[in-house]
Write a protein that holds these residues in place. Structure first.
Motif, PDB file in Angstrom:
ATOM      1  N   SER A 631       0.835  -1.400  -0.122  1.00 21.19           N
ATOM      2  CA  SER A 631      -0.017  -0.037   0.097  1.00 21.19           C
ATOM      3  C   SER A 631       0.803   1.277  -0.053  1.00 21.19           C
ATOM      4  CB  SER A 631      -0.849   0.061   1.143  1.00 21.19           C
ATOM      5  OG  SER A 631      -0.073  -0.075   2.363  1.00 21.19           O
ATOM      6  N   THR A 632       2.119   1.124  -0.217  1.00 17.76           N
ATOM      7  CA  THR A 632       3.027   2.383  -0.071  1.00 17.76           C
ATOM      8  C   THR A 632       2.995   3.221  -1.309  1.00 17.76           C
ATOM      9  OG1 THR A 632       4.464   1.232   1.335  1.00 17.76           O
ATOM     10  CG2 THR A 632       5.316   3.059   0.019  1.00 17.76           C
ATOM     11  N   ASN A 633       2.963   2.808  -2.530  1.00 15.38           N
ATOM     12  CA  ASN A 633       2.951   3.367  -3.834  1.00 15.38           C
ATOM     13  C   ASN A 633       2.278   2.797  -5.010  1.00 15.38           C
ATOM     14  OD1 ASN A 633       4.440   5.552  -5.206  1.00 15.38           O
ATOM     15  ND2 ASN A 633       5.322   3.941  -6.477  1.00 15.38           N
ATOM     16  N   ALA A 634       0.660   2.779  -4.528  1.00 11.96           N
ATOM     17  CA  ALA A 634      -0.042   1.965  -5.659  1.00 11.96           C
ATOM     18  C   ALA A 634      -0.440   3.192  -6.694  1.00 11.96           C
ATOM     19  CB  ALA A 634      -1.263   1.836  -4.988  1.00 11.96           C
ATOM     20  N   VAL A 635      -0.558   2.638  -7.937  1.00 11.05           N
ATOM     21  CA  VAL A 635      -0.837   3.549  -9.086  1.00 11.05           C
ATOM     22  C   VAL A 635      -1.618   2.879 -10.024  1.00 11.05           C
ATOM     23  CG1 VAL A 635       0.523   4.628 -11.081  1.00 11.05           C
ATOM     24  CG2 VAL A 635       1.649   4.243  -9.029  1.00 11.05           C
ATOM     25  N   PHE A 636      -2.720   3.640 -10.545  1.00 16.44           N
ATOM     26  CA  PHE A 636      -3.654   3.327 -11.743  1.00 16.44           C
ATOM     27  C   PHE A 636      -3.553   4.197 -12.772  1.00 16.44           C
ATOM     28  CE2 PHE A 636      -6.426   5.686  -9.016  1.00 16.44           C
ATOM     29  CZ  PHE A 636      -7.125   6.373  -9.783  1.00 16.44           C
ATOM     30  N   THR A 637      -3.894   4.017 -13.883  1.00 15.21           N
ATOM     31  CA  THR A 637      -4.000   4.798 -15.019  1.00 15.21           C
ATOM     32  C   THR A 637      -5.365   5.199 -15.527  1.00 15.21           C
ATOM     33  OG1 THR A 637      -3.654   2.843 -16.478  1.00 15.21           O
ATOM     34  CG2 THR A 637      -1.964   3.781 -16.164  1.00 15.21           C
ATOM     35  N   THR A 638      -5.432   6.304 -16.298  1.00 22.53           N
ATOM     36  CA  THR A 638      -6.685   6.655 -16.883  1.00 22.53           C
ATOM     37  C   THR A 638      -6.566   6.644 -18.459  1.00 22.53           C
ATOM     38  OG1 THR A 638      -6.277   8.996 -16.984  1.00 22.53           O
ATOM     39  CG2 THR A 638      -7.163   8.356 -14.788  1.00 22.53           C
ATOM     40  N   VAL A 639      -7.540   6.089 -19.253  1.00 23.20           N
ATOM     41  CA  VAL A 639      -7.411   6.248 -20.456  1.00 23.20           C
ATOM     42  C   VAL A 639      -7.914   7.391 -21.153  1.00 23.20           C
ATOM     43  CG1 VAL A 639      -8.409   4.731 -22.370  1.00 23.20           C
ATOM     44  CG2 VAL A 639      -8.124   3.515 -20.436  1.00 23.20           C
ATOM     45  N   ASP A 640      -7.217   7.633 -22.288  1.00 21.65           N
ATOM     46  CA  ASP A 640      -7.648   8.674 -23.416  1.00 21.65           C
ATOM     47  C   ASP A 640      -9.095   8.672 -23.747  1.00 21.65           C
ATOM     48  OD1 ASP A 640      -6.378  11.067 -24.992  1.00 21.65           O
ATOM     49  OD2 ASP A 640      -7.713   9.692 -26.518  1.00 21.65           O
ATOM     50  N   PRO A 641      -9.955   9.512 -23.321  1.00 28.40           N
ATOM     51  CA  PRO A 641     -11.267   9.591 -23.712  1.00 28.40           C
ATOM     52  C   PRO A 641     -11.628   9.145 -25.144  1.00 28.40           C
ATOM     53  CG  PRO A 641     -10.967  11.372 -22.224  1.00 28.40           C
ATOM     54  CD  PRO A 641      -9.532  10.896 -22.695  1.00 28.40           C
ATOM     55  N   ALA A 642     -10.763  10.210 -26.085  1.00 27.28           N
ATOM     56  CA  ALA A 642     -11.060   9.834 -27.462  1.00 27.28           C
ATOM     57  C   ALA A 642     -10.719   8.411 -28.036  1.00 27.28           C
ATOM     58  CB  ALA A 642     -10.209  10.931 -28.249  1.00 27.28           C
ATOM     59  N   ALA A 643      -9.743   7.864 -27.469  1.00 26.39           N
ATOM     60  CA  ALA A 643      -9.270   6.685 -27.670  1.00 26.39           C
ATOM     61  C   ALA A 643     -10.153   5.618 -27.443  1.00 26.39           C
ATOM     62  CB  ALA A 643      -7.840   6.237 -27.265  1.00 26.39           C
ATOM     63  N   ALA A 644     -10.727   5.760 -26.049  1.00 22.77           N
ATOM     64  CA  ALA A 644     -11.681   4.806 -25.571  1.00 22.77           C
ATOM     65  C   ALA A 644     -13.060   4.615 -26.229  1.00 22.77           C
ATOM     66  CB  ALA A 644     -12.021   5.229 -24.035  1.00 22.77           C
ATOM     67  N   GLU A 645     -13.329   6.117 -26.822  1.00 31.76           N
ATOM     68  CA  GLU A 645     -14.690   6.223 -27.708  1.00 31.76           C
ATOM     69  C   GLU A 645     -14.470   5.357 -28.962  1.00 31.76           C
ATOM     70  OE1 GLU A 645     -18.397   6.597 -28.942  1.00 31.76           O
ATOM     71  OE2 GLU A 645     -17.459   6.846 -26.861  1.00 31.76           O
ATOM     72  N   ALA A 646     -13.333   5.626 -29.344  1.00 29.27           N
ATOM     73  CA  ALA A 646     -12.821   4.880 -30.866  1.00 29.27           C
ATOM     74  C   ALA A 646     -12.711   3.563 -30.654  1.00 29.27           C
ATOM     75  CB  ALA A 646     -11.610   5.509 -31.300  1.00 29.27           C
ATOM     76  N   ALA A 647     -12.572   3.143 -29.438  1.00 26.45           N
ATOM     77  CA  ALA A 647     -12.402   1.585 -29.190  1.00 26.45           C
ATOM     78  C   ALA A 647     -13.824   0.896 -29.225  1.00 26.45           C
ATOM     79  CB  ALA A 647     -11.412   1.241 -28.188  1.00 26.45           C
ATOM     80  N   ARG A 648     -14.678   1.936 -28.363  1.00 27.07           N
ATOM     81  CA  ARG A 648     -15.857   1.033 -28.042  1.00 27.07           C
ATOM     82  C   ARG A 648     -16.853   1.164 -29.655  1.00 27.07           C
ATOM     83  NH1 ARG A 648     -15.421   4.137 -23.284  1.00 27.07           N
ATOM     84  NH2 ARG A 648     -16.480   6.048 -24.321  1.00 27.07           N
ATOM     85  N   ALA A 649     -16.566   2.353 -30.317  1.00 28.90           N
ATOM     86  CA  ALA A 649     -17.124   2.457 -31.628  1.00 28.90           C
ATOM     87  C   ALA A 649     -16.668   1.393 -32.354  1.00 28.90           C
ATOM     88  CB  ALA A 649     -17.014   3.669 -32.240  1.00 28.90           C
ATOM     89  N   ALA A 650     -15.429   0.855 -32.617  1.00 24.37           N
ATOM     90  CA  ALA A 650     -15.036  -0.315 -33.468  1.00 24.37           C
ATOM     91  C   ALA A 650     -15.683  -1.451 -33.003  1.00 24.37           C
ATOM     92  CB  ALA A 650     -13.277  -0.158 -33.464  1.00 24.37           C
ATOM     93  N   ALA A 651     -15.666  -1.656 -31.675  1.00 25.28           N
ATOM     94  CA  ALA A 651     -16.252  -3.080 -30.981  1.00 25.28           C
ATOM     95  C   ALA A 651     -17.871  -3.003 -31.584  1.00 25.28           C
ATOM     96  CB  ALA A 651     -16.065  -3.085 -29.493  1.00 25.28           C
ATOM     97  N   ALA A 652     -18.394  -1.803 -31.387  1.00 24.34           N
ATOM     98  CA  ALA A 652     -19.760  -1.944 -31.802  1.00 24.34           C
ATOM     99  C   ALA A 652     -19.948  -2.090 -33.273  1.00 24.34           C
ATOM    100  CB  ALA A 652     -20.447  -0.504 -31.455  1.00 24.34           C
ATOM    101  N   ARG A 653     -19.273  -1.649 -34.101  1.00 28.59           N
ATOM    102  CA  ARG A 653     -19.216  -1.965 -35.737  1.00 28.59           C
ATOM    103  C   ARG A 653     -18.954  -3.571 -35.679  1.00 28.59           C
ATOM    104  NH1 ARG A 653     -16.555   2.935 -36.069  1.00 28.59           N
ATOM    105  NH2 ARG A 653     -14.588   1.947 -36.349  1.00 28.59           N
ATOM    106  N   LEU A 654     -18.007  -4.138 -35.282  1.00 27.14           N
ATOM    107  CA  LEU A 654     -17.747  -5.322 -35.225  1.00 27.14           C
ATOM    108  C   LEU A 654     -18.954  -6.326 -35.028  1.00 27.14           C
ATOM    109  CD1 LEU A 654     -15.662  -7.625 -35.908  1.00 27.14           C
ATOM    110  CD2 LEU A 654     -14.699  -7.219 -33.714  1.00 27.14           C
ATOM    111  N   ARG A 655     -19.487  -5.843 -33.725  1.00 28.72           N
ATOM    112  CA  ARG A 655     -20.630  -6.701 -33.270  1.00 28.72           C
ATOM    113  C   ARG A 655     -21.844  -6.580 -34.191  1.00 28.72           C
ATOM    114  NH1 ARG A 655     -18.941  -4.647 -28.138  1.00 28.72           N
ATOM    115  NH2 ARG A 655     -20.746  -2.845 -28.365  1.00 28.72           N
TER     116      ARG A 655
END
Length: 670
Positions: A631-655
């Motif tokens: 618990s001394t130095n925990a780190v998480f990342t945040t995703v670029d919103p535009a990249a996340a939206e593009a990835a979700r849109a690509a997944a939706a098109r694939l589905r």
């Protein structure tokens, strides 16, 4: 090719003539010579070394192309791996030694000048040589323990037994066999040679001759063998090493730093896998070879015995404490220790059984902070109350856990596995895509951000690079090699870049060079990130909340205690663990938390020491009191919103496309 072929061809015909003059016995289409071939004093040889055993530790096993030049009369050699991506060389008479390796877009070099033995004697190198020599000792590296004389890379097979004929590819071959007994177990070596006396294949199958702990198989497939004199310029000190050796600042041991804080040393490691290394030096007397091997085996057996005793004694204390608790009706403490302070977790011998604790620490604990923590950190702000936190969280086996447990192998790259673990988790939660991001990308490209390739690093410099470079690559595009290699991701200057203009020029040249060299071709990024966030140090509830809401976190750990090496199951607790940031030396991924039926609170971490450690690569570590720095130095990342939206849109098109195909299929059935 740089070599003069005429002397080599003369030597080939001379050797073939000498063999043809020997008495032969007809065996089908081949005739048996009365004795095995004798290798010439000088030669050039190329082969690919494969270690099938490594298939159990990493996909694809371990395979490397090797190119060796050997000049016996002048006592000099050169080993190149991956076409010279890694290179070591030694010239005894000149005293030159070098170890050359990739650093971003250019070659780094550790070089020395002395009249002693090869690179292991002449250089105060980083993890590679020191780690391997301490593990295997003298006498197996083509260096004589007494006079520092290098030995040929190919072993003498003069006393081997003829074992019949066989095929290597489409070529017929003679088989020469040599066997050894190790404690009632047999190790068999087979050398396949052509009728002209050239090496075709060398195999070793049996218990590992050094450790005796597992079945090993080494295969060397030879693709080229040129007997005869080798041109002297092959052994010339490379220019990058020359530039560092003579005008540069000397370092301890007569060496010169490669400018990157460490070295890849893959060529050095493979020198240890040369056939002569497996069998002991071929120049030394049989008695000396036997003595060297015996001393190494004795040391390894002593280490295994000591580790086995350590494991047995630990588990005996666990069993005794459990029996006492049952008799007295007592229980364990909330920190994972029993009332008598005896451990409650168990140990087991594993793949590290043959290593001393010092060797293990050097090989597998790769966290190395290169600078003080920056003052401008972004810290997590809590949004839940303690009462709103679930009693347990476990991301194992979900998309946020990515591909699961990986293996860093003999590379101090735990920081890269921690960074990709955090990024894979946040990308999955933001997009629904479970990716395997490339650790090799971070090993190769984060030098100027504060890391040192396989000689260690930290999570923050790796993530700083990812943000500056615009993203992280996927493993299929940028596979793990467990060594330093050329940076194939976006090349951007970092805070430790001495001359940004020169860096940009070198990067542009590397991009042009990539058109000619596939191993330097650029790799696209697959996931883009906006930031990384720290959790307040030692705030257990904040870490639990961040883990619950944001997925697996990169965390640090004091991994230096011996019992962690052989951890098997249970809740790990060691009161001697360090918790301060400066005490931590390893990076892992925090994937869960919970409480045992006995009331012991724990963290769940995912390690990078393969599935053959711990609980299939995972471990539970006490959450109360001393958590060894989790618990001394925990780190998480945040995703670029535009990249996340593009990835979700690509997944939706694939589905949508898949749904349309399914609908057409159903209509066709009707």
């Amino acid at each position: 090719m740089a070599h003069n072929l005429l002397p080599a061809l003369v030597a080939v015909f001379a050797l073939a003539g000498a063999l043809a003059a020997r008495p032969f016995t007809v065996i089908g289409a081949l005739r048996k010579p009365d004795s095995p071939p004798v290798w010439p004093d000088s030669y050039e040889v190329e082969y690919t070394v494969s270690v099938p055993y490594m298939h159990t530790l990493q996909p694809g096993g371990l395979t490397f192309p090797v190119h060796i030049w050997w000049d016996g009369p002048e006592l000099r050699y050169r080993y190149d791996v991956y076409g010279g991506m890694d290179s070591i060389g030694f010239d005894k008479k000149k005293g030159d030694t070098w170890n050359m390796y990739p650093r971003l877009t250019e070659m780094g070099c550790d070089a020395g000048n002395n009249t002693g033995g090869g690179p292991t004697r002449g250089l105060g190198l980083g993890l590679g040589w020191g780690r391997l020599r301490s593990g295997l000792g003298l006498g197996l590296l083509g260096e004589d323990d007494d006079d520092d004389t290098p030995d040929p890379p190919l072993p003498s097979i003069a006393n081997w037994t003829f074992a019949g004929t066989g095929e290597v590819g489409s070529s017929e071959a003679y088989m020469w066999q040599y066997t050894e007994q190790h404690g009632g177990k047999t190790t068999a070596y087979v050398f396949y040679t052509s009728p002209a006396g050239h090496p075709l294949r060398f195999t070793m199958l049996g218990v590992n001759m050094i450790t005796g702990t597992h079945l090993d198989e080494f295969i060397y497939d030879f693709s080229r063998f040129v007997p005869g004199p080798v041109e002297g310029k092959v052994f010339k000190l490379p220019q990058v090493c020359e530039d560092k050796l003579h005008p540069g600042a000397k370092v301890a041991g007569g060496g010169v730093s490669g400018g990157g804080g460490g070295s890849s040393n893959l060529a050095a490691q493979l020198a240890l896998l040369a056939p002569s290394a497996l069998l002991g030096s071929s120049r030394s007397s049989p008695a000396r070879r036997a003595s060297a091997l015996a001393s190494i085996r004795t040391a390894a057996e002593s280490t295994i015995a000591a580790n086995a005793r350590f494991v047995d004694e630990h588990n005996a204390r666990v069993a005794a404490a459990a029996a006492a608790a049952t008799t007295n009706g007592g229980g364990g403490g909330g920190d994972g220790s029993s009332a008598s302070d005896a451990p409650t977790f168990t140990l087991a011998l594993n793949r590290f059984a043959h290593m001393t604790h010092a060797q293990w620490r050097a090989a597998y604990l790769g966290r190395k902070r290169s600078k003080p923590p920056p003052s401008g950190r972004t810290y997590y702000t809590r949004v839940l109350s303690d009462a709103q936190l679930p009693p347990e969280v476990d991301w194992r086996g979900t998309g946020a856990d990515g591909p699961g447990v990986k293996d860093q192998c003999l590379c101090g790259s735990c920081y890269a596995f921690g960074a990709t673990g955090a990024m894979q988790a946040s990308w999955f939660l933001a997009t629904g895509q479970s990716l395997s991001l490339s650790e090799q990308h971070l090993i190769d490209c984060t030098w100027d951000f504060g890391n040192s390739g396989c000689d260690g690093g930290d999570v923050e410099p790796a993530l700083d690079y990812v943000l500056a470079a615009g993203g992280a690559a996927e493993t299929p595009d940028y596979p793990y090699m467990g060594k330093n290699a050329w940076c194939r991701g976006p090349m951007v200057p970092g805070p430790h870049t001495p001359d940004p203009a020169a860096f940009e020029a070198a990067a542009a040249a590397a991009r042009l060079d990539a058109k000619k060299h596939p191993n330097r071709s650029p790799v696209p990024v697959a996931a883009k990130f906006a930031s990384y966030v720290h959790v307040a140090p030692r705030d257990e509830q904040a870490v639990m909340e961040a883990l619950y809401l944001h997925g697996p976190l990169a965390v640090v750990l004091d991994g230096s205690e011996p019992d962690l090496t052989f951890y098997a199951e249970g809740v790990y607790h060691n009161k001697d663990c360090g918790q301060a940031l400066e005490d931590t030396d390893h990076v892992v991924v925090l994937v869960g938390y919970g409480t045992t039926p006995e009331g012991v609170d724990y963290w769940i971490i995912r390690n990078s020491w393969s599935k053959y450690w711990g609980m299939d690569g995972y471990a539970r570590i006490t959450r109360k009191g001393n958590d060894c720095g989790v618990s001394t130095n925990a780190v998480f990342t945040t995703v670029d919103p535009a990249a996340a939206e593009a990835a979700r849109a690509a997944a939706a098109r694939l589905r949508k496309g898949e749904d349309a195909d399914d609908a057409k299929g159903r209509q066709a059935e009707v």
